[in-house]
Enzyme design. Structure first.
Site, PDB file in Angstrom:
ATOM      1  N   ASP A  22       0.827  -1.206   0.000  1.00 36.95           N
ATOM      2  CA  ASP A  22       0.000   0.000   0.000  1.00 36.95           C
ATOM      3  C   ASP A  22       0.865   1.261   0.000  1.00 36.95           C
ATOM      4  O   ASP A  22       1.993   1.243   0.497  1.00 36.95           O
ATOM      5  CB  ASP A  22      -0.898  -0.023   1.246  1.00 36.95           C
ATOM      6  CG  ASP A  22      -2.078   0.920   1.105  1.00 36.95           C
ATOM      7  OD1 ASP A  22      -2.302   1.447  -0.013  1.00 36.95           O
ATOM      8  OD2 ASP A  22      -2.764   1.163   2.114  1.00 36.95           O
ATOM      9  N   ASN A  70     -10.170  -2.561  -7.040  1.00 41.20           N
ATOM     10  CA  ASN A  70      -9.290  -1.654  -7.795  1.00 41.20           C
ATOM     11  C   ASN A  70      -9.803  -1.360  -9.212  1.00 41.20           C
ATOM     12  O   ASN A  70      -9.401  -0.384  -9.838  1.00 41.20           O
ATOM     13  CB  ASN A  70      -7.856  -2.204  -7.882  1.00 41.20           C
ATOM     14  CG  ASN A  70      -7.080  -2.096  -6.587  1.00 41.20           C
ATOM     15  OD1 ASN A  70      -6.150  -2.857  -6.344  1.00 41.20           O
ATOM     16  ND2 ASN A  70      -7.448  -1.160  -5.719  1.00 41.20           N
TER      17      ASN A  70
HETATM   18  C1  FPP Z   1      -1.441   0.150  -3.612  1.00 36.56           C
HETATM   19  O1  FPP Z   1      -1.064   1.488  -3.530  1.00 36.56           O
HETATM   20  C2  FPP Z   1      -0.830  -0.536  -4.756  1.00 36.56           C
HETATM   21  C3  FPP Z   1      -1.509  -1.119  -5.777  1.00 36.56           C
HETATM   22  C4  FPP Z   1      -2.975  -1.115  -5.862  1.00 36.56           C
HETATM   23  C5  FPP Z   1      -0.811  -1.771  -6.872  1.00 36.56           C
HETATM   24  C6  FPP Z   1       0.465  -2.450  -6.509  1.00 36.56           C
HETATM   25  C7  FPP Z   1       1.144  -2.895  -7.734  1.00 36.56           C
HETATM   26  C8  FPP Z   1       2.480  -2.808  -7.938  1.00 36.56           C
HETATM   27  C9  FPP Z   1       3.459  -2.308  -6.964  1.00 36.56           C
HETATM   28  C10 FPP Z   1       3.028  -3.344  -9.167  1.00 36.56           C
HETATM   29  C11 FPP Z   1       3.354  -4.754  -8.810  1.00 36.56           C
HETATM   30  C12 FPP Z   1       3.973  -5.466  -9.873  1.00 36.56           C
HETATM   31  C13 FPP Z   1       4.121  -6.803  -9.806  1.00 36.56           C
HETATM   32  C14 FPP Z   1       4.822  -7.486 -10.891  1.00 36.56           C
HETATM   33  C15 FPP Z   1       3.582  -7.612  -8.703  1.00 36.56           C
HETATM   34  P1  FPP Z   1      -2.208   2.577  -3.669  1.00 36.56           P
HETATM   35  O2  FPP Z   1      -2.327   2.931  -5.106  1.00 36.56           O
HETATM   36  O3  FPP Z   1      -3.453   2.064  -3.042  1.00 36.56           O
HETATM   37  O4  FPP Z   1      -1.597   3.761  -2.860  1.00 36.56           O
HETATM   38  P2  FPP Z   1      -2.397   4.822  -1.983  1.00 36.56           P
HETATM   39  O5  FPP Z   1      -3.060   4.055  -0.893  1.00 36.56           O
HETATM   40  O6  FPP Z   1      -1.311   5.713  -1.484  1.00 36.56           O
HETATM   41  O7  FPP Z   1      -3.363   5.528  -2.879  1.00 36.56           O
END
Ligand code: FPP
Length: 256
Positions: A22, A70
């Site tokens: 996260d 998502n």
């Molecule tokens: C959460 O941060 C993250 C995600 C929803 C996506 C995570 C994906 C990656 C790091 C790419 C992974 C790649 C592989 C190959 C596994 P958020 O967007 O919810 O952050 P926020 O809470 O600050 O808005």
């Protein structure tokens, strides 16, 4: 070798670590960039943590990469994330094979765009012979989806006479989950300061130790993982029993 890593008791490692990655969006915003910039940097953390698990010989790592919820994010972000996932997996297959890491996906693959599904299916096949480590990506995954799916499939099998209601027990349910091949996680890590499970492995986390850190996912590195493992090793896992039972007969904990 790092100081933190040196302090880890190699006989008491978690067998399965699950991570809610996260904070990519907030990390990017804090730096004056768009959310996708955070996801791009999040991939570097994925590589680094996978490397950390391999160094410690931790056989199972599950990453919550994209939840069912998502899909409701802005289209640009969803499209960008799909491309990033596919692109990363395509590029990393060689490294996965070099390190004997088998890729698995849990989630509703049917909801993924066809190009992403095709690429993932190829990567699953190309890494299927690997036996040392398991990287499990939760993609278009949510526990409620998984449990609903399991209930529907059990109902179908009962209706078709393949299963009798009297014989349904916890082992049966386990077999119908998307995680049927894997042991339950011992340690759940969530980054970025939120204290929620967010529809992730609700059934499987029954006895997991929970570790929350304010570090944003793009800043999360091996050292942070080692800290989480050290914290895990300081916990007393009782699995519903008393302290005395654990002190005197610890081996009972691992007998079913
Ligand atoms: C959460 O941060 C993250 C995600 C929803 C996506 C995570 C994906 C990656 C790091 C790419 C992974 C790649 C592989 C190959 C596994 P958020 O967007 O919810 O952050 P926020 O809470 O600050 O808005």
């Amino acid at each position: 070798m790092s100081e933190l890593k040196n302090n880890i008791d190699l006989t008491k490692l978690p067998n399965h670590i699950a991570i809610i990655m996260d904070g990519n969006g907030r990390w990017a915003k804090e730096k004056g960039h768009d959310r996708l910039y955070g996801h791009y940097h999040g991939v570097e953390s994925v590589r680094n943590i996978l490397e950390g698990c391999a160094e410690l010989n931790i056989p199972y790592l599950t990453l919550y990469a994209f939840s069912t919820e998502n899909w409701d994010r802005p289209k640009d972000e969803v499209d960008g994330l799909m491309e990033l996932l596919v692109d990363t997996i395509r590029k990393e297959v060689i490294t996965l094979n070099k390190n004997s890491i088998k890729l698995h996906v849990i989630g509703d693959m049917h909801t993924l765009p066809p190009f992403a599904r095709k690429e993932l299916e190829e990567a699953l096949l190309e890494t299927s012979h690997n036996e040392k480590f398991n990287l499990i990506l939760a993609l278009s995954y949510s526990s409620r989806w998984e449990l609903l799916n399991a209930v529907k499939n059990i109902a179908v099998d009962v209706k078709e006479g393949k299963l009798s209601t009297e014989n349904i027990d916890q082992d049966t349910l386990q077999k119908y989950l998307a995680t049927s091949e894997f042991p339950d996680p011992d340690l759940l890590i969530r980054t970025s300061g939120e204290y929620r499970i967010s529809n992730f492995l609700l059934y499987q986390l029954a006895y997991a130790e929970l570790y929350f850190t304010s570090t944003r996912w793009p800043d999360f590195r091996k050292e942070n993982l080692f800290e989480a493992i050290l914290d895990f090793q300081r916990r007393r896992r009782r699995f519903g029993r008393t302290d005395e039972q654990i002190t005197h007969r610890p081996e009972q904990l691992f007998q079913s």
